[in-house]
Scaffold this motif. Structure first.
Motif, PDB file in Angstrom:
ATOM      1  N   GLU A  83     -23.893 -94.291  29.047  1.00 11.74           N
ATOM      2  CA  GLU A  83     -24.083 -95.905  28.600  1.00 11.74           C
ATOM      3  C   GLU A  83     -25.691 -96.002  28.511  1.00 11.74           C
ATOM      4  O   GLU A  83     -26.266 -96.661  27.641  1.00 11.74           O
TER       5      GLU A  83
ATOM      6  N   HIS B 262     -25.384-100.211  35.841  1.00  9.00           N
ATOM      7  CA  HIS B 262     -25.405-100.522  34.323  1.00  9.00           C
ATOM      8  C   HIS B 262     -26.736-101.090  34.205  1.00  9.00           C
ATOM      9  O   HIS B 262     -27.451-101.887  34.840  1.00  9.00           O
TER      10      HIS B 262
ATOM     11  N   ALA C 100     -24.887-100.367  20.859  1.00 10.30           N
ATOM     12  CA  ALA C 100     -24.529 -99.320  21.897  1.00 10.30           C
ATOM     13  C   ALA C 100     -23.213 -99.216  21.804  1.00 10.30           C
ATOM     14  O   ALA C 100     -22.555 -98.200  22.217  1.00 10.30           O
ATOM     15  N   GLU C 101     -22.260-100.221  21.550  1.00 10.13           N
ATOM     16  CA  GLU C 101     -20.727-100.362  21.918  1.00 10.13           C
ATOM     17  C   GLU C 101     -20.128 -99.332  20.643  1.00 10.13           C
ATOM     18  O   GLU C 101     -19.474 -98.496  20.903  1.00 10.13           O
TER      19      GLU C 101
ATOM     20  N   ARG D  65     -26.410-104.575  22.175  1.00  7.38           N
ATOM     21  CA  ARG D  65     -25.210-104.467  22.769  1.00  7.38           C
ATOM     22  C   ARG D  65     -24.183-103.942  21.584  1.00  7.38           C
ATOM     23  O   ARG D  65     -23.505-102.969  21.768  1.00  7.38           O
ATOM     24  N   GLU D  66     -24.306-104.553  20.461  1.00  7.63           N
ATOM     25  CA  GLU D  66     -23.467-104.144  19.169  1.00  7.63           C
ATOM     26  C   GLU D  66     -23.497-102.726  18.976  1.00  7.63           C
ATOM     27  O   GLU D  66     -22.528-101.789  18.743  1.00  7.63           O
TER      28      GLU D  66
ATOM     29  N   TYR E 138     -34.360-103.542  30.388  1.00 10.11           N
ATOM     30  CA  TYR E 138     -34.649-103.470  28.707  1.00 10.11           C
ATOM     31  C   TYR E 138     -35.958-104.421  28.421  1.00 10.11           C
ATOM     32  O   TYR E 138     -36.747-103.687  27.695  1.00 10.11           O
TER      33      TYR E 138
ATOM     34  N   ARG F 141     -28.050-109.071  21.651  1.00 14.91           N
ATOM     35  CA  ARG F 141     -26.941-108.997  20.598  1.00 14.91           C
ATOM     36  C   ARG F 141     -26.969-107.581  19.711  1.00 14.91           C
ATOM     37  O   ARG F 141     -25.955-106.520  20.111  1.00 14.91           O
TER      38      ARG F 141
ATOM     39  N   ILE G 275     -27.822 -97.034  25.206  1.00 12.28           N
ATOM     40  CA  ILE G 275     -28.437 -98.365  25.056  1.00 12.28           C
ATOM     41  C   ILE G 275     -29.959 -97.962  24.545  1.00 12.28           C
ATOM     42  O   ILE G 275     -30.662 -98.746  24.017  1.00 12.28           O
TER      43      ILE G 275
ATOM     44  N   VAL H 194     -27.049-105.571  30.154  1.00 14.86           N
ATOM     45  CA  VAL H 194     -27.287-105.378  28.584  1.00 14.86           C
ATOM     46  C   VAL H 194     -25.976-105.532  27.893  1.00 14.86           C
ATOM     47  O   VAL H 194     -25.948-105.988  26.738  1.00 14.86           O
ATOM     48  N   LEU H 195     -25.036-105.149  28.392  1.00 13.58           N
ATOM     49  CA  LEU H 195     -23.435-104.704  27.861  1.00 13.58           C
ATOM     50  C   LEU H 195     -22.569-106.016  28.204  1.00 13.58           C
ATOM     51  O   LEU H 195     -21.608-106.044  27.763  1.00 13.58           O
ATOM     52  N   ASP H 196     -23.129-107.064  28.915  1.00 14.87           N
ATOM     53  CA  ASP H 196     -22.592-108.356  29.304  1.00 14.87           C
ATOM     54  C   ASP H 196     -21.838-109.080  28.152  1.00 14.87           C
ATOM     55  O   ASP H 196     -22.924-109.299  27.070  1.00 14.87           O
TER      56      ASP H 196
END
Ligand code: AQP
Length: 321
Positions: free
Chosen positions: A58, A12, A282-283, A279-280, A18, A276, A62, A203-205
Motif C-alpha cells: 500500500e 495505513h 493507488a487503487e 487514492r484513485e 502525505y 482523490r 501511494i 489516504v485510502l479512506d
C-alpha cells in the motif's frame, strides 16, 4: 547528491504522512534522491506478517501515486540479504554501549518484558540503509537524529579502521510541511498506528468516511474561526489541514468563515479533493498486480546495484571474503 527518506508500514498511510512527507518528496525531490518503504523496521515490535506485507504494498502504491518518481523508490526487504550482511559488519563496528545509549531504545524498552533484540540493534540496520545507498543527507525529525549521528560515527570508524568506503551522512531538517494533529485528540500528532482510527484520516479512506471523521473533529466552545494554535488546538489543526491542502497560510485559511460547521465542510472537501487523485491512482496500482510488481522489481534492482560495490568492498576490507 543523494538524500534518503523512508516511510515505515506501521499502519495505513495517513494524511499527515502525505502532507508532511510524501507530497514534499514528490514536489521538492532532487534527481539523486531516494525513498524507501522501511518494512524491516516495522518488525522490531510484535507484528502480523500478512498485514505487514499488505501495508508495504500500500505504501509503495501511494508513494508512486503521489508522483514520486518510481525509479527513486524501493522496498527495504527486497534488499534484505545485502542489508543483513552490511548490518552485521556495522554491528561489529558498534559498541553495546553506543547502541544501548539510544534514547528511543531506552524509552521503548523501559520496563517492558520480551523486548526484541532488534529494538536495540535496528539503528545498525538504519545505518546500513543509509551507508549502502551512499546517502549524503538524511532528512529526519528530532527522534531519529541520534540514529543518523550513530550512522556517521560508524561510517567514520569503519573508514578509519578498514579503508575509505562509506560516504559520511549528515542529518538535515526535512522540508517543512504541515504537522497534522489527531482529529479526536489534537494534543498529539496524527499517526498511522493510533488505535482509535476516528481521529486519523487515511489516504485510502473513501470520501464519506473522510467527511464523517472531519465532522466529528474536536474543536472548542468558542464559535469564531481564528488561528490560535496555543489555545485552540483543534480549530488550528483544521485550519492547518485546510491551508496544507490549498497551499495557503493557516492564519488566512478561514478568514471568510463564520461557523465551525462551515470550516469543517471546507476542510472535508479540500481533503477529499487533495487525496482523490492519489487514492484513485493507488487503487489502480494495487489492483494491477503486474504494474506494481514491475515498479518494485525495478526499484529493488537499482537499489541493489547502488549498494553492490560498497558491500563487496566493505566485506573484503573487513576480512569477510
Ligand atoms: N502527523 C504528521 N504530520 C506531518 N508529517 C507527519 N509524518 C508522520 N506523521 C505526520 C511524516 O511522515 C513521514 C513518514 O513517517 P514514518 O513512517 O517514518 O514515521 P512516523 O513519523 O512515526 O509516522 P506515523 O504516521 O506517526 O507512524 P507511527 O504511528 O508508526 O509512529 C515522516 O517524514 C514523518 O515526519
Amino acid at each position: 547528491m543523494t538524500r534518503l527518506s523512508a516511510i515505515t508500514p506501521s499502519g495505513h498511510v495517513q494524511l499527515g504522512n502525505y502532507l508532511g512527507a510524501i507530497r514534499q518528496w514528490a514536489l521538492h525531490g532532487g534527481p539523486g534522491d531516494l525513498y524507501f518503504v522501511s518494512d524491516l523496521h516495522a518488525m522490531t515490535t510484535p507484528h502480523n506478517p500478512s498485514r505487514l506485507r499488505s501495508l508495504a504494498r500500500e505504501q509503495l502504491a501511494i508513494v508512486i501515486a503521489a508522483g514520486v518518481p518510481p525509479e527513486s523508490v524501493f522496498v527495504q526487504s527486497d534488499l534484505v540479504r545485502e542489508l543483513g550482511a552490511l548490518t552485521w559488519l556495522l554491528e561489529c563496528t558498534c559498541s553495546y554501549d553506543e547502541a544501548s545509549r539510544m534514547t528511543q531504545f531506552k524509552e521503548k524498552s523501559d520496563g517492558r518484558a520480551g523486548v526484541r533484540l532488534s529494538l536495540l540493534t535496528y539503528p545498525a540496520l538504519m545505518a546500513a540503509d543509509i551507508l549502502s545507498q551512499g546517502a549524503a543527507e538524511v532528512p529526519v525529525g528530532a527522534d531519529q537524529a541520534q540514529h543518523v549521528e550513530l550512522a556517521r560515527t560508524l561510517a567514520r570508524r569503519f573508514n578509519g579502521v578498514y579503508g575509505e568506503i562509506f560516504v559520511v551522512p549528515d542529518a538535515v531538517l526535512p522540508p517543512s510541511g504541515a504537522r497534522i494533529r489527531d482529529l479526536c485528540d489534537p494534543t498529539r500528532k496524527m499517526a498511522k498506528s493510533t488505535q482509535n482510527s476516528a481521529g486519523v484520516v487515511f489516504v485510502l479512506d473513501p470520501p464519506d468516511l473522510v467527511r464523517r471523521k472531519i465532522k466529528r473533529a474536536v474543536t472548542d466552545n468558542m464559535s469564531t474561526v481564528e488561528y490560535r494554535p496555543a489555545e485552540r488546538t483543534g480549530v488550528a489543526n483544521l485550519l492547518e489541514i485546510l491551508a496544507g491542502c490549498e497551499g495557503s497560510e493557516p492564519e488566512h485559511a478561514g478568514e471568510s468563515m463564520r461557523s465551525y460547521a462551515e470550516l469543517k465542510d471546507a476542510v472535508a472537501e479540500a481533503v477529499i479533493e487533495t487525496l482523490r487523485p492519489i487514492r484513485e491512482r493507488a487503487e489502480q496500482l494495487l489492483s494491477d498486480v503486474d504494474e506494481l510488481r514491475l515498479v518494485r522489481e525495478g526499484g529493488a534492482e537499482r537499489a541493489r546495484q547502488r549498494c553492490a560495490y560498497r558491500l563487496d568492498a566493505a566485506l573484503r576490507l573487513a576480512g569477510a571474503s
